[in-house]
Design an enzyme around this catalytic site. Structure first.
Site, PDB file in Angstrom:
ATOM      1  CB  ILE A  12      -0.003  -4.997  -3.862  1.00 47.29           C
ATOM      2  CG1 ILE A  12      -0.687  -3.646  -3.646  1.00 47.29           C
ATOM      3  CG2 ILE A  12       1.506  -4.876  -3.663  1.00 47.29           C
ATOM      4  CD1 ILE A  12      -0.659  -3.129  -2.218  1.00 47.29           C
ATOM      5  CG  ASP A  16       7.557   0.165   3.401  1.00 43.64           C
ATOM      6  OD1 ASP A  16       8.410   1.058   3.561  1.00 43.64           O
ATOM      7  OD2 ASP A  16       6.365   0.399   3.127  1.00 43.64           O
ATOM      8  CG  PHE A  72       1.857   5.029   1.101  1.00 44.44           C
ATOM      9  CD1 PHE A  72       2.693   4.776   2.169  1.00 44.44           C
ATOM     10  CD2 PHE A  72       1.333   6.307   0.959  1.00 44.44           C
ATOM     11  CE1 PHE A  72       2.991   5.769   3.100  1.00 44.44           C
ATOM     12  CE2 PHE A  72       1.629   7.308   1.881  1.00 44.44           C
ATOM     13  CZ  PHE A  72       2.469   7.031   2.954  1.00 44.44           C
ATOM     14  CB  THR A 120       5.793  -3.988   0.945  1.00 46.66           C
ATOM     15  OG1 THR A 120       5.152  -4.978   0.127  1.00 46.66           O
ATOM     16  CG2 THR A 120       7.238  -3.834   0.526  1.00 46.66           C
ATOM     17  CD  GLU A 166       4.240   0.508  10.598  1.00 47.52           C
ATOM     18  OE1 GLU A 166       4.869  -0.387   9.996  1.00 47.52           O
ATOM     19  OE2 GLU A 166       3.489   1.305  10.005  1.00 47.52           O
ATOM     20  CG  HIS A 202       4.007   2.066   6.398  1.00 45.61           C
ATOM     21  ND1 HIS A 202       3.313   1.347   7.333  1.00 45.61           N
ATOM     22  CD2 HIS A 202       3.268   1.981   5.271  1.00 45.61           C
ATOM     23  CE1 HIS A 202       2.213   0.860   6.799  1.00 45.61           C
ATOM     24  NE2 HIS A 202       2.167   1.238   5.533  1.00 45.61           N
ATOM     25  CD  GLN A 203      10.841   4.781   1.368  1.00 48.56           C
ATOM     26  OE1 GLN A 203      11.600   5.065   2.279  1.00 48.56           O
ATOM     27  NE2 GLN A 203      11.112   5.047   0.100  1.00 48.56           N
ATOM     28  NE  ARG A 248      -1.559  -2.187   7.428  1.00 45.72           N
ATOM     29  CZ  ARG A 248      -1.412  -1.438   6.335  1.00 45.72           C
ATOM     30  NH1 ARG A 248      -0.268  -1.446   5.675  1.00 45.72           N
ATOM     31  NH2 ARG A 248      -2.396  -0.660   5.903  1.00 45.72           N
TER      32      ARG A 248
HETATM   33  P1  NAD Z   1      -5.955  -6.995  -2.046  1.00 39.11           P
HETATM   34  O1  NAD Z   1      -7.177  -7.089  -1.201  1.00 39.11           O
HETATM   35  O2  NAD Z   1      -6.107  -6.682  -3.494  1.00 39.11           O
HETATM   36  O3  NAD Z   1      -5.109  -8.350  -1.927  1.00 39.11           O
HETATM   37  C1  NAD Z   1      -4.918  -9.045  -0.740  1.00 39.11           C
HETATM   38  C2  NAD Z   1      -4.903 -10.524  -1.072  1.00 39.11           C
HETATM   39  O4  NAD Z   1      -4.624 -11.248   0.126  1.00 39.11           O
HETATM   40  C3  NAD Z   1      -6.259 -11.035  -1.602  1.00 39.11           C
HETATM   41  O5  NAD Z   1      -6.066 -11.743  -2.805  1.00 39.11           O
HETATM   42  C4  NAD Z   1      -6.757 -11.939  -0.493  1.00 39.11           C
HETATM   43  O6  NAD Z   1      -7.527 -13.042  -0.977  1.00 39.11           O
HETATM   44  C5  NAD Z   1      -5.451 -12.407   0.125  1.00 39.11           C
HETATM   45  N1  NAD Z   1      -5.621 -12.976   1.448  1.00 39.11           N
HETATM   46  C6  NAD Z   1      -6.554 -12.688   2.390  1.00 39.11           C
HETATM   47  N2  NAD Z   1      -6.401 -13.491   3.459  1.00 39.11           N
HETATM   48  C7  NAD Z   1      -5.345 -14.305   3.197  1.00 39.11           C
HETATM   49  C8  NAD Z   1      -4.705 -15.340   3.902  1.00 39.11           C
HETATM   50  N3  NAD Z   1      -5.137 -15.729   5.109  1.00 39.11           N
HETATM   51  N4  NAD Z   1      -3.653 -15.962   3.316  1.00 39.11           N
HETATM   52  C9  NAD Z   1      -3.220 -15.593   2.077  1.00 39.11           C
HETATM   53  N5  NAD Z   1      -3.793 -14.603   1.355  1.00 39.11           N
HETATM   54  C10 NAD Z   1      -4.843 -13.971   1.907  1.00 39.11           C
HETATM   55  O7  NAD Z   1      -5.034  -5.921  -1.316  1.00 39.11           O
HETATM   56  P2  NAD Z   1      -3.785  -5.135  -1.931  1.00 39.11           P
HETATM   57  O8  NAD Z   1      -4.236  -3.824  -2.435  1.00 39.11           O
HETATM   58  O9  NAD Z   1      -3.023  -6.046  -2.829  1.00 39.11           O
HETATM   59  O10 NAD Z   1      -2.965  -4.841  -0.580  1.00 39.11           O
HETATM   60  C11 NAD Z   1      -2.345  -5.897   0.139  1.00 39.11           C
HETATM   61  C12 NAD Z   1      -1.842  -5.381   1.470  1.00 39.11           C
HETATM   62  O11 NAD Z   1      -0.779  -4.460   1.248  1.00 39.11           O
HETATM   63  C13 NAD Z   1      -2.863  -4.558   2.272  1.00 39.11           C
HETATM   64  O12 NAD Z   1      -3.688  -5.397   3.065  1.00 39.11           O
HETATM   65  C14 NAD Z   1      -1.999  -3.671   3.120  1.00 39.11           C
HETATM   66  O13 NAD Z   1      -1.808  -4.286   4.385  1.00 39.11           O
HETATM   67  C15 NAD Z   1      -0.673  -3.630   2.382  1.00 39.11           C
HETATM   68  N6  NAD Z   1      -0.323  -2.266   1.925  1.00 39.11           N
HETATM   69  C16 NAD Z   1       0.870  -1.734   2.316  1.00 39.11           C
HETATM   70  C17 NAD Z   1       1.233  -0.464   1.883  1.00 39.11           C
HETATM   71  C18 NAD Z   1       2.556   0.182   2.257  1.00 39.11           C
HETATM   72  O14 NAD Z   1       2.729   1.382   2.036  1.00 39.11           O
HETATM   73  N7  NAD Z   1       3.528  -0.548   2.772  1.00 39.11           N
HETATM   74  C19 NAD Z   1       0.357   0.260   1.080  1.00 39.11           C
HETATM   75  C20 NAD Z   1      -0.835  -0.341   0.675  1.00 39.11           C
HETATM   76  C21 NAD Z   1      -1.170  -1.597   1.101  1.00 39.11           C
END
Ligand code: NAD
Length: 332
Positions: free
Chosen positions: A155, A258, A298, A232, A263, A295-296, A234
């Site tokens: 993301i 988000d 996604f 967006t 929440e 939390h929208q 957590r």
């Molecule tokens: P991803 O695993 O591809 O990327 C997460 C990145 O964070 C990785 O590159 C990882 O190395 C890095 N990371 C891990 N620990 C870290 C730290 N201590 N400091 C800095 N970086 C660190 O995941 P993604 O698919 O890109 O998703 C990211 C986050 O988005 C998910 O964990 C989830 O919490 C959140 N998310 C939110 C929604 C929403 O609807 N709001 C939807 C999907 C995901």
């Protein structure tokens, strides 16, 4: 296979039912979130399907095991709400949706950046009241501004690419840096530089014990005055009370979220006829320079379709005793 689907909304039923035509599982939908009170509903089901605010802690997992459930299928990416060690000890498998649409979340983060900077939420309300005055609506050019991406995974990288398209300088921080981020034309920076110089900070790392409250009173005090913060990822990444103080003093120029640490029990529900007793959230919503979405990020057709198909495919793999493509364990 019999699957109990918790926190099921109308759209979950619609998309899971459509995906299930190919898989043929027996799906039973429950409005309730999974927690220690509702876990009895899962007795006799082979699997539970849960979402971001359901709770699969050690107590709930033990009850699931007792009721004969062997699979927890998260219909989301984050898995901070599952005790993976307890699951492993109990022999319960856990799957999640590793990739659905990184575009859905990244594009929502960009929407929040644009809205909070150009005050679209305020303009929308004003013009509906025939107030076409511009006072208080001034933003800044994104072009040439420094944008920090914390967590440069799937993301974070899509978000970075879009912001580079605006002509921003994009810097990033990740515990595990990836060459793909740098190949976009962005660069990695130390947290110190990010804090001091970023005009916009967008959070895209997972919630872990290490990242809990990475945005806190100290990091906010070190930030560039007037910076915008977008979350967006957590809610637990941000110490909300510290953010409120920073907004009050003007140290933080705007906030768009988000996700919110408390929440669970609020988001995904229509509380418009209720008295919301969460004073922290109510205070946040009262600021003109804060936007909250529930939390929208996604929530696109493409994302929900993939989430539903992947979740039920994992259930089929489990039922057939095959390797679980999207299994998540305490070590991965
Ligand atoms: P991803 O695993 O591809 O990327 C997460 C990145 O964070 C990785 O590159 C990882 O190395 C890095 N990371 C891990 N620990 C870290 C730290 N201590 N400091 C800095 N970086 C660190 O995941 P993604 O698919 O890109 O998703 C990211 C986050 O988005 C998910 O964990 C989830 O919490 C959140 N998310 C939110 C929604 C929403 O609807 N709001 C939807 C999907 C995901």
């Amino acid at each position: 296979m019999k699957i109990a689907v918790f926190s099921a909304k109308r759209y979950d039923r619609e998309f899971l039912d459509a995906a299930n035509v190919a898989e043929g599982h027996v799906l039973k939908y429950f409005d309730a979130p999974l927690d220690s009170e509702s876990v009895g509903l899962a007795a006799g089901f082979d699997a539970v399907c849960i979402f971001v605010n359901d709770k699969a802690d050690a107590e709930v997992l033990a009850a699931l095991k007792q009721g004969g459930t062997g699979l927890v299928a998260l219909r989301c990416t984050g898995f901070n709400n599952v005790d993976l060690k307890a699951a492993a000890q109990l022999g319960i498998k856990v799957v999640r949706v590793v990739t659905y649409s990184p575009y859905s979340v990244a594009e929502h983060a960009v929407a929040l950046v644009l809205a909070i900077n150009r005050k679209i939420h305020r303009a929308y309300n004003r013009t509906r009241d025939s107030n076409f005055a511009l006072d208080g609506l001034m933003g800044f050019d994104l072009h040439g501004k420094k944008v920090a991406v914390v967590g440069t995974g799937k993301i974070g990288r899509v978000f970075a690419k879009i912001m580079l398209g605006f002509g921003c300088e994009v810097i990033g921080y990740d515990k595990y840096p990836s060459p793909e981020f740098e190949a976009l034309g962005a660069r990695y920076a130390e947290p110190g530089e990010i804090g001091k110089s970023a005009d916009i900070v967008s959070l895209h790392c997972p919630l872990t014990p290490e990242t809990h409250h990475i945005i806190n009173a100290e990091s906010l005090a070190r930030a560039k005055r007037g910076a915008l913060l977008v979350n967006t990822s957590r809610g637990g990444l941000v110490d909300t009370e510290a953010v409120i103080e920073a907004l009050k003093s003007g140290q933080l120029g705007g906030l768009a979220i988000d996700v919110y640490e408390q929440e669970a029990g609020l988001f995904f529900r229509d509380l418009s006829n209720a008295i919301v007793t969460d004073d922290v959230l109510q205070r946040l919503i009262s600021f003109p320079n804060v936007i909250v979405t529930g939390h929208q990020a996604f929530f696109t057709r493409e994302a929900i379709t993939t989430i539903s198909e992947t979740t039920l495919r994992s259930a089929t793999q489990y039922a057939k005793g095959q390797a679980l493509t999207d299994e998540i364990t305490a070590s991965n």
